[in-house]
Design an enzyme around this catalytic site. Structure first.
Site, mmCIF file in Angstrom:
data_model
loop_
_atom_site.group_PDB
_atom_site.id
_atom_site.type_symbol
_atom_site.label_atom_id
_atom_site.label_comp_id
_atom_site.label_asym_id
_atom_site.label_seq_id
_atom_site.Cartn_x
_atom_site.Cartn_y
_atom_site.Cartn_z
ATOM 1 N N SER A 38 -11.814 39.793 -118.733
ATOM 2 C CA SER A 38 -11.652 41.240 -118.653
ATOM 3 C C SER A 38 -12.494 41.787 -117.513
ATOM 4 C CB SER A 38 -12.075 41.901 -119.966
ATOM 5 O OG SER A 38 -12.173 43.305 -119.803
ATOM 6 N N HIS A 75 -7.393 40.291 -117.360
ATOM 7 C CA HIS A 75 -7.226 41.264 -118.430
ATOM 8 C C HIS A 75 -7.780 42.610 -117.973
ATOM 9 C CE1 HIS A 75 -6.669 42.189 -122.763
ATOM 10 N NE2 HIS A 75 -7.740 42.951 -122.634
ATOM 11 N N ASP A 105 -8.401 46.507 -119.133
ATOM 12 C CA ASP A 105 -8.473 47.431 -120.262
ATOM 13 C C ASP A 105 -8.261 48.862 -119.787
ATOM 14 O OD1 ASP A 105 -9.226 45.698 -122.555
ATOM 15 O OD2 ASP A 105 -10.959 45.249 -121.288
ATOM 16 N N MET A 147 -8.266 52.609 -121.097
ATOM 17 C CA MET A 147 -8.708 53.441 -122.226
ATOM 18 C C MET A 147 -8.621 54.906 -121.833
ATOM 19 S SD MET A 147 -12.129 51.337 -123.344
ATOM 20 C CE MET A 147 -12.263 49.563 -123.116
ATOM 21 N N HIS A 202 -4.063 45.809 -121.199
ATOM 22 C CA HIS A 202 -4.311 46.163 -122.602
ATOM 23 C C HIS A 202 -4.473 47.677 -122.692
ATOM 24 C CE1 HIS A 202 -7.201 45.783 -126.316
ATOM 25 N NE2 HIS A 202 -6.069 46.396 -126.608
ATOM 26 N N MET A 226 -5.295 50.791 -124.541
ATOM 27 C CA MET A 226 -5.969 51.402 -125.689
ATOM 28 C C MET A 226 -5.836 52.916 -125.512
ATOM 29 S SD MET A 226 -9.277 48.894 -126.094
ATOM 30 C CE MET A 226 -9.226 48.141 -124.471
ATOM 31 N N MET A 274 -7.941 42.255 -132.190
ATOM 32 C CA MET A 274 -9.268 42.696 -131.754
ATOM 33 C C MET A 274 -10.330 42.088 -132.664
ATOM 34 S SD MET A 274 -8.836 44.521 -129.064
ATOM 35 C CE MET A 274 -10.552 45.059 -128.926
ATOM 36 N N ASP A 280 -9.760 39.309 -128.595
ATOM 37 C CA ASP A 280 -10.479 40.115 -127.615
ATOM 38 C C ASP A 280 -11.672 40.763 -128.285
ATOM 39 O OD1 ASP A 280 -11.379 41.874 -125.702
ATOM 40 O OD2 ASP A 280 -9.507 42.980 -125.501
#
Length: 224
Positions: free
Chosen positions: A11, A34, A36, A38, A67, A69, A138, A176
């Site tokens: 990540s 990866h 993230d 958010m 990913h 979120m 998660m 993760d």
């Protein structure tokens, strides 16, 4: 592209955001990168969005594992697939029509993946497993890097692997959160085969050597 049985997907959450292209170049042994995303709503943290992912896509030819979120993935997830993401993960807790969304992502050429928070049971989503290419479990509460691995998720990893096996389909099980040399073996033994590692990789003296060390530890774990 043939991928190894145990995949390490570092990540970039713990990388230097001002030098993402160079940071990704430090992990040539990684199977995917990866990223993230958010939004400060679905999770309390705020990170990067579509323009940065588009820039990352131009900076590397490595597989991008996005990913999300975020709230309203039904609206935003397809844009990430269109931007060149190889895999797009949405949270089932946020998606209004997860099957339709998974099919749309696949239609756009990306792998579809559904993510579950630690307290969300997998059994309610067993019937839609064949609609996705990967399930992300998660192993920390989503939103921040550097948290400790939650062993209480191990039974859910085993249950997910069992449900995947029953489908007869090739569906990856990703974990993760808190993944390190000390924890990856337990997750692999439980049935995970894709591992997101952020701080373990980017806080190491040699991030790429850590990628390979984590993969070796996962292989040993699944042999137990």
């Amino acid at each position: 592209m043939s991928l190894p049985a145990m995949q390490i997907t570092p990540s970039v959450l713990n990388a230097n955001f001002a030098e993402l292209g160079a940071e990704i170049a430090r992990i040539p042994s990684a199977d995917m990168v990866h990223v993230d995303v958010m939004d400060g709503h679905f999770v309390p943290n705020l990170t990067i969005g579509l323009p940065v992912v588009e820039s990352i896509r131009k900076a590397t030819d490595k597989l991008l594992d996005i990913h999300l979120m975020i709230e309203d993935p039904d609206r935003w997830a397809p844009d990430y697939a269109a931007a060149g993401a190889d895999s797009v993960t949405f949270h089932v807790e946020a998606a209004r029509a997860p099957i339709r969304l998974a099919r749309e992502l696949r239609k756009l050429g990306a792998r579809a993946s559904m993510a579950l928070k630690p307290a969300t049971p997998i059994d309610g989503f067993a019937d839609m497993l064949t609609e996705v290419d990967m399930v992300l479990l998660m192993t920390v509460e989503p939103g921040f890097g550097g948290q400790s691995f939650l062993d209480l998720v191990l039974p859910k990893i085993r249950r997910t692997r069992e449900l995947v096996r029953r489908t007869g389909a090739q569906i990856l099980v990703q974990v993760d959160g808190g993944v390190s040399v000390d924890t990856i073996g337990r997750a692999a033994e439980a049935g995970a085969d894709v591992f997101v590692a952020g701080s373990a990789v980017y806080r190491a003296d040699d991030p790429d050597a850590m990628v390979n060390e984590l993969r070796d530890a996962a292989v040993k774990g699944c042999q137990h």
